[in-house]
Enzyme design. Structure first.
Site, PDB file in Angstrom:
ATOM      1  NE  ARG A   1      -1.632  -1.270   3.627  1.00  8.90           N
ATOM      2  CZ  ARG A   1      -1.914  -1.517   4.894  1.00  8.90           C
ATOM      3  NH1 ARG A   1      -3.146  -1.442   5.313  1.00  8.90           N
ATOM      4  NH2 ARG A   1      -0.986  -1.833   5.761  1.00  8.90           N
TER       5      ARG A   1
ATOM      6  CE  LYS B   1       5.208 -15.896  14.842  1.00  9.60           C
ATOM      7  NZ  LYS B   1       5.828 -14.633  15.293  1.00  9.60           N
TER       8      LYS B   1
ATOM      9  CG  HIS C   1      11.910 -17.590  11.172  1.00 19.76           C
ATOM     10  ND1 HIS C   1      10.969 -17.069  12.020  1.00 19.76           N
ATOM     11  CD2 HIS C   1      13.099 -17.385  11.796  1.00 19.76           C
ATOM     12  CE1 HIS C   1      11.566 -16.574  13.089  1.00 19.76           C
ATOM     13  NE2 HIS C   1      12.858 -16.744  12.980  1.00 19.76           N
TER      14      HIS C   1
ATOM     15  CE  LYS D   1      15.757 -19.559  13.868  1.00 21.98           C
ATOM     16  NZ  LYS D   1      16.585 -18.380  13.768  1.00 21.98           N
TER      17      LYS D   1
ATOM     18  CD  GLU E   1      13.261 -12.999  20.632  1.00 22.40           C
ATOM     19  OE1 GLU E   1      13.646 -12.550  19.550  1.00 22.40           O
ATOM     20  OE2 GLU E   1      12.077 -12.997  20.988  1.00 22.40           O
TER      21      GLU E   1
ATOM     22  CG  ASP F   1       5.983 -13.069  18.911  1.00 25.60           C
ATOM     23  OD1 ASP F   1       5.669 -12.941  17.718  1.00 25.60           O
ATOM     24  OD2 ASP F   1       7.080 -12.696  19.370  1.00 25.60           O
TER      25      ASP F   1
ATOM     26  CG  HIS G   1       9.163 -19.445  16.351  1.00 26.26           C
ATOM     27  ND1 HIS G   1       8.790 -19.575  15.044  1.00 26.26           N
ATOM     28  CD2 HIS G   1       9.237 -18.106  16.574  1.00 26.26           C
ATOM     29  CE1 HIS G   1       8.651 -18.366  14.500  1.00 26.26           C
ATOM     30  NE2 HIS G   1       8.915 -17.462  15.417  1.00 26.26           N
TER      31      HIS G   1
ATOM     32  CE  LYS H   1       9.813 -10.422  21.809  1.00 26.73           C
ATOM     33  NZ  LYS H   1      10.389 -10.993  20.616  1.00 26.73           N
TER      34      LYS H   1
HETATM   35  C1  BG6 Z   1       9.457 -13.891  15.321  1.00 26.35           C
HETATM   36  C2  BG6 Z   1       8.793 -13.175  16.465  1.00 26.35           C
HETATM   37  O1  BG6 Z   1       8.591 -14.852  14.765  1.00 26.35           O
HETATM   38  O2  BG6 Z   1      10.625 -14.551  15.789  1.00 26.35           O
HETATM   39  C3  BG6 Z   1       9.743 -12.190  17.112  1.00 26.35           C
HETATM   40  O3  BG6 Z   1       7.637 -12.495  16.000  1.00 26.35           O
HETATM   41  C4  BG6 Z   1      11.039 -12.867  17.486  1.00 26.35           C
HETATM   42  O4  BG6 Z   1       9.150 -11.591  18.266  1.00 26.35           O
HETATM   43  C5  BG6 Z   1      11.603 -13.674  16.315  1.00 26.35           C
HETATM   44  O5  BG6 Z   1      11.945 -11.857  17.873  1.00 26.35           O
HETATM   45  C6  BG6 Z   1      12.780 -14.525  16.758  1.00 26.35           C
HETATM   46  O6  BG6 Z   1      13.393 -15.118  15.643  1.00 26.35           O
HETATM   47  P1  BG6 Z   1      14.941 -15.504  15.658  1.00 26.35           P
HETATM   48  O7  BG6 Z   1      15.169 -16.190  14.364  1.00 26.35           O
HETATM   49  O8  BG6 Z   1      15.687 -14.218  15.812  1.00 26.35           O
HETATM   50  O9  BG6 Z   1      15.131 -16.392  16.850  1.00 26.35           O
END
Ligand code: BG6
Length: 521
Positions: free
Chosen positions: A45, A162, A192, A196, A230, A249, A254, A360
């Site tokens: 957009r 996602k 994702h 890995k 993280e 999230d 994951h 986080k």
């Molecule tokens: C994302 C989340 O899917 O994965 C984020 O929305 C997170 O909040 C991220 O920081 C972490 O991915 P990676 O590959 O850095 O571990």
């Protein structure tokens, strides 16, 4: 054989596209995973930098944006200018609204033209990388077939980012919407983490080595813990994050994927259906997270004010609630940390807990699975040592420093009988001496080839939500704030209670040094 195709990114001006998707397409091209006959079409957009005047980006401006994104992603390696010169004329941009039939018709027309000028053979890969509000209008418009070019000569596939829903009901609704016009074989729900290397290695580790299978069960393993921590704060992402929280999230997708690969039965074959069948069985065997002891099974936390690590440097945060307030959210109970204890009620894992946690503003960025084996029987050493000897751990490190580590007990050289836990390490970097492809490169490449093994099936997404729905509901209805934790710490006190009340403890990282245990002979 690289397939000719058009890759269309919806959400082309967003962060994910710049940080990961466009650089992944460049790497694919450079590794021969995309032929000269491919095009990348950005759709968004967003207009030009001057949004007020609503001047759309030209192809040239989008190309410049892509170049900058690739350059930033490659860092010191820089952009291969010869390669870029070959690729740049395959990149196009279309400014359009996500729900506008007219704009989608322009896209359809452009794709038909590109089929002719770039020999893309009518193959189309659509990548929805927009905020979730745009999923529905895009899927509906794409369902109108014109853009998909359904009766054309090629294939059409859809990658969807996602979050895949926010609950079981919304995930089901999204699946229903998709199934109106797409077959499951065309839908690639991306996570994702599955791209890995070390995550994929979990299957090789378990099923290509015979030493693990006999001991991979509750009889030999005491418990399994999964930590995805993280250092980053969520201060700058409140808009998205406040509707999500750590459970949705990170855990629903994951971490559950990691857990499923660790826990599943050997699949009948290494194909998408067999592997995904086994993962679904894991989710279906998880003991429901409800009932009187709920508090002992799921814990949430929120970081307060303090200092956290931003790109390796200490940075201040006013705390998540204050950051949310500054962005107009007066009171928030969204969790920035979650820990859950789960039981998989099947023959392999009967009565053995899985502890998972993520958050986080924690002290380190790391993702690891720790398989803690039961201790040796209380005979020889236990009787004569000052404390019990350490149990054995198998640590699967997903990031950083991808690899495996076995913790075993060894005798400290010398006259005394002293025991120390030592590590046998296998590091990807030094063992293979090659750079692993970025997760998105691997996954987009698989989608171009039509391989769904590393993508989430519709029933799998729903099964994962079925497990977490009760927690989401319980937390939404509990108006008392989550327990606060200090940024830079390992989370709220209750997350320690969760595991320590069972006589166990979290492993922080592989770097933790165990003291020597003195034993008398
Ligand atoms: C994302 C989340 O899917 O994965 C984020 O929305 C997170 O909040 C991220 O920081 C972490 O991915 P990676 O590959 O850095 O571990």
């Amino acid at each position: 054989m690289a397939h000719p195709c058009a890759i269309v990114i919806f959400g082309a001006s967003g962060d994910l596209s710049k940080l990961k998707l466009v650089p992944a397409v460049y790497e694919m091209f450079s590794h021969g995973l995309l032929p000269d006959s491919f095009v990348l079409v950005g759709y968004a957009r967003s207009t030009h930098k001057d949004r007020e005047k609503k001047i759309p980006w030209t192809d040239e401006e989008y190309r410049k944006d892509c170049y900058d994104a690739i350059k930033a992603a490659r860092g010191k390696k820089g952009v291969d200018e010869k390669l870029w010169a070959k690729m740049v004329n395959n990149i196009y941009y279309i400014a359009g609204q996500y729900d506008s039939a007219e704009d989608h018709a322009r896209l359809a027309k452009r794709l038909l033209e590109l089929d002719k000028t770039h020999d893309t053979a009518g193959n189309r890969l659509f990548y929805i990388s927009t905020p979730p509000e745009a999923f529905e209008p895009i899927i509906s418009r794409l369902g109108e077939r014109e853009v998909r070019h359904e009766n054309g000569p090629g294939w059409s596939r859809l990658i969807i980012e996602k979050p895949f829903g926010t609950s079981l009901a919304t995930a089901k609704a999204l699946n229903q919407l998709l199934y109106k016009s797409w077959k499951e074989e065309q839908i690639f729900r991306i996570d994702h983490y599955l791209g890995k290397e070390t995550v994929q290695n979990l299957m090789v580790l378990r099923f290509a080595n015979s030493i693990f299978e006999p001991i991979w069960n509750y009889k030999y393993i005491d418990h399994i813990q999964i930590t995805v921590s993280e250092t980053l704060s969520a201060d700058d992402r409140v808009g998205y994050y406040d509707k999500s929280g750590a459970l949705r999230d990170m855990i629903q997708n994951h971490i559950f994927q990691l857990m499923a690969l660790v826990a599943m039965e050997p699949p009948a074959a290494l194909d998408a259906q067999s592997i995904r069948d086994e993962k679904v069985k894991v989710y279906k065997s998880i003991r429901p997270l409800r009932g009187a002891r709920f508090d002992h099974m799921a814990v949430r936390g929120q970081y307060g004010p303090g200092e956290y690590l931003k790109k390796g440097q200490k940075a201040p945060t006013k705390g998540y609630a204050a950051a949310a307030k500054e962005r107009g959210i007066d009171s928030t109970v969204t969790e920035t940390f979650a820990a859950v204890k789960l039981y998989i009620d099947n023959w392999r894992w009967s009565g053995m807990p899985f502890y998972i946690r993520t958050g986080k503003c924690l002290p380190e960025k790391l993702s690891e699975v720790v398989v803690r084996f039961r201790g040796a029987p209380q005979t020889l050493f236990q009787k004569q040592c000052e404390t019990a000897v350490y149990p054995n751990d198998l640590i699967v490190r997903i990031q950083p420093e991808e690899g495996l580590s076995w913790r075993l007990n060894g005798k400290v050289p010398g006259g005394a009988m002293n025991i120390k836990s030592v590590a046998l390490d296998f590091l990807y970097k030094s063992a293979f001496n090659v750079e692993a492809p970025e997760a998105y490169e691997r996954l987009i490449g698989d989608a171009v080839e039509g391989d769904q093994t590393l993508f989430i099936r519709g029933d799998e997404a729903e099964a994962a939500w079925s497990v977490l729905d009760p927690v989401v509901d319980a937390w939404a209805n509990d108006k008392s704030p989550p327990q606060q934790y200090q940024p830079g710490s390992w989370g709220p006190k209750k997350s320690f209670d969760l595991i320590e009340n069972d006589g166990r403890r979290w492993m922080y990282s592989t770097g933790e040094v165990e003291p020597v245990i003195a034993c008398s002979l």
